[in-house]
Design an enzyme around this catalytic site. Sequence first.
Site, PDB file in Angstrom:
ATOM      1  N   ARG A  58       0.835  -1.213   0.000  1.00 58.42           N
ATOM      2  CA  ARG A  58       0.000   0.000   0.000  1.00 58.42           C
ATOM      3  C   ARG A  58       0.865   1.256   0.000  1.00 58.42           C
ATOM      4  O   ARG A  58       0.459   2.323  -0.470  1.00 58.42           O
ATOM      5  CB  ARG A  58      -0.976  -0.020   1.185  1.00 58.42           C
ATOM      6  CG  ARG A  58      -1.867   1.199   1.256  1.00 58.42           C
ATOM      7  CD  ARG A  58      -3.257   0.939   1.876  1.00 58.42           C
ATOM      8  NE  ARG A  58      -3.218   0.154   3.093  1.00 58.42           N
ATOM      9  CZ  ARG A  58      -2.765   0.587   4.277  1.00 58.42           C
ATOM     10  NH1 ARG A  58      -2.311   1.813   4.395  1.00 58.42           N
ATOM     11  NH2 ARG A  58      -2.782  -0.202   5.336  1.00 58.42           N
TER      12      ARG A  58
ATOM     13  N   TYR B 264     -12.349  18.489 -18.434  1.00 59.16           N
ATOM     14  CA  TYR B 264     -12.817  17.123 -18.182  1.00 59.16           C
ATOM     15  C   TYR B 264     -13.891  17.174 -17.097  1.00 59.16           C
ATOM     16  O   TYR B 264     -13.646  17.695 -16.012  1.00 59.16           O
ATOM     17  CB  TYR B 264     -11.646  16.254 -17.745  1.00 59.16           C
ATOM     18  CG  TYR B 264     -12.053  14.827 -17.467  1.00 59.16           C
ATOM     19  CD1 TYR B 264     -12.389  13.977 -18.507  1.00 59.16           C
ATOM     20  CD2 TYR B 264     -12.128  14.344 -16.171  1.00 59.16           C
ATOM     21  CE1 TYR B 264     -12.783  12.672 -18.259  1.00 59.16           C
ATOM     22  CE2 TYR B 264     -12.515  13.041 -15.910  1.00 59.16           C
ATOM     23  CZ  TYR B 264     -12.844  12.214 -16.962  1.00 59.16           C
ATOM     24  OH  TYR B 264     -13.236  10.927 -16.714  1.00 59.16           O
TER      25      TYR B 264
ATOM     26  N   ASP C  85      -3.449  19.444 -16.113  1.00 56.69           N
ATOM     27  CA  ASP C  85      -3.942  18.158 -16.632  1.00 56.69           C
ATOM     28  C   ASP C  85      -3.386  18.027 -18.044  1.00 56.69           C
ATOM     29  O   ASP C  85      -3.836  18.699 -18.976  1.00 56.69           O
ATOM     30  CB  ASP C  85      -5.470  18.125 -16.628  1.00 56.69           C
ATOM     31  CG  ASP C  85      -6.018  16.764 -17.081  1.00 56.69           C
ATOM     32  OD1 ASP C  85      -5.292  16.043 -17.799  1.00 56.69           O
ATOM     33  OD2 ASP C  85      -7.164  16.431 -16.732  1.00 56.69           O
TER      34      ASP C  85
ATOM     35  N   LYS D   8      -4.964   6.809 -20.524  1.00 59.04           N
ATOM     36  CA  LYS D   8      -5.098   7.317 -21.884  1.00 59.04           C
ATOM     37  C   LYS D   8      -3.788   7.105 -22.659  1.00 59.04           C
ATOM     38  O   LYS D   8      -3.386   5.976 -22.835  1.00 59.04           O
ATOM     39  CB  LYS D   8      -5.540   8.778 -21.835  1.00 59.04           C
ATOM     40  CG  LYS D   8      -6.697   9.043 -20.835  1.00 59.04           C
ATOM     41  CD  LYS D   8      -8.015   8.391 -21.210  1.00 59.04           C
ATOM     42  CE  LYS D   8      -9.046   8.395 -20.084  1.00 59.04           C
ATOM     43  NZ  LYS D   8      -9.357   9.705 -19.516  1.00 59.04           N
TER      44      LYS D   8
HETATM   45  C1  LIG Z   1      -9.873  10.237 -18.299  1.00 61.20           C
HETATM   46  C2  LIG Z   1      -9.491  11.581 -17.815  1.00 61.20           C
HETATM   47  C3  LIG Z   1      -9.423  11.877 -16.448  1.00 61.20           C
HETATM   48  C4  LIG Z   1      -9.779  10.866 -15.376  1.00 61.20           C
HETATM   49  O1  LIG Z   1      -8.920   9.770 -15.386  1.00 61.20           O
HETATM   50  P1  LIG Z   1      -9.347   8.233 -15.061  1.00 61.20           P
HETATM   51  O2  LIG Z   1      -8.090   7.497 -15.348  1.00 61.20           O
HETATM   52  O3  LIG Z   1     -10.500   7.885 -15.959  1.00 61.20           O
HETATM   53  O4  LIG Z   1      -9.745   8.194 -13.614  1.00 61.20           O
HETATM   54  C5  LIG Z   1      -9.024  13.164 -16.086  1.00 61.20           C
HETATM   55  N1  LIG Z   1      -8.706  14.100 -17.012  1.00 61.20           N
HETATM   56  C6  LIG Z   1      -8.775  13.843 -18.335  1.00 61.20           C
HETATM   57  C7  LIG Z   1      -8.422  14.909 -19.317  1.00 61.20           C
HETATM   58  C8  LIG Z   1      -9.172  12.580 -18.780  1.00 61.20           C
HETATM   59  O5  LIG Z   1      -9.252  12.340 -20.095  1.00 61.20           O
END
Ligand SMILES: *Cc1c(COP(=O)(O)O)cnc(C)c1O
Length: 381
Positions: free
Chosen positions: A56, A108, A177, A202
Amino acid sequence: MADNMSNDKLRPETIAAHALRALDPATGAVVPPIYLSTTYARDENYAPLLKENYVRAGNPTLWQAEEMITALERGAASLLFASGMAALTTLFETIPQGAHVVAPAVMYYGTRNWLQRLEEKGRISLTLFEHGKIAEALRPTTDLVWIETPNNPMWDVTDIELAAKLAHRVGAVLAVDATSLGAVTTLPLTLGADIVFHSATKYLNGHSDVLAGVLVTRDVNPRWTEIASLRAKLGSPLAPFECWLLMRGMRTLFVRYAQASNNALALARHFSNHAKLERVLYPGLATHPGHDIARRQMTNGYGGMMSLMLKGSFAQSQKFCTLLKVIVPATSLGGVESLAEHRKTVEGPESTLPDNLVRLSIGIENVNDLVADIEQALKEI
Ligand SMILES: *Cc1c(COP(=O)(O)O)cnc(C)c1O
């Protein structure tokens, strides 16, 4: 054998392809083993062998994947989480009670919903800024500025260097982000950002088979130490097998991102004056409002994310997604296969997005198949 190659001198494509030269010192295995063990024994003096001895808090496979991301983002340290949302909500947990947060109005939607939830609970005060209006949103009490570039799903581009200057002027931290940048085309930490976030689900993983999130920091400071400690307490580090899959995915990051960028640019140009389309949103198009910043800031391709605005209704735009035969009607992005999504359906009735917007995550297919697929679907609506 394992560490005789200085990563400082190597270019990012090489670092990625070799997964930071992750040769196993015991066997010479070119692909590293997965440490699935949840616990690690102490030595004969009862001293721990590793810096953490319970999964953890961390494990060798996690650290290997984190080091790879730190090298690619040119940061000081990384923390991998069980999802993107787990990563960013843990960062938000470090905002002092009642402090002010600045974030984009268009971003997002999962992030925006979470920040609005914190505001409703009286945890933070929140200002959502319209594109390009960060300066107006800042206060002397602003703790955190959150930006997303290019942003979902309009792909407006934010000048990171300018955002960092503005945030730092009021003593705030700038977090970016960078999910759609893929750690390939813009490195926010080198432009003054303090923290970079990726949904590693992604582009970093790239194969639509791992859920993961990561934070990367420019400095290991008390706030960073708090985030690391919270991850161990909340129990949200990425599990070893996912770390290993993520490392495998990242080995091909640069070729995947390059192919997706080339495909998306070709599609954006092909469809930019199409009779059935009102607009194509893509930062690589000279007509896109963010193109000038993008040209400066996205130095290794404009990425695979774009949106089409159809000359059609909510229903027709939704139908368009079902008519595609190659591009898959599914959520998410950054995978090798192209995906299409009618964002307003997914965000629900409260969404402020245009009815006719279809988001495309362009993959690495032969672009002619993608052109033909979109053409045939447009013909049918
Ligand atoms: C998918 C996404 C998230 C969230 O991430 P998860 O891995 O689905 O929890 C946050 N910001 C952007 C731009 C995303 O495409």
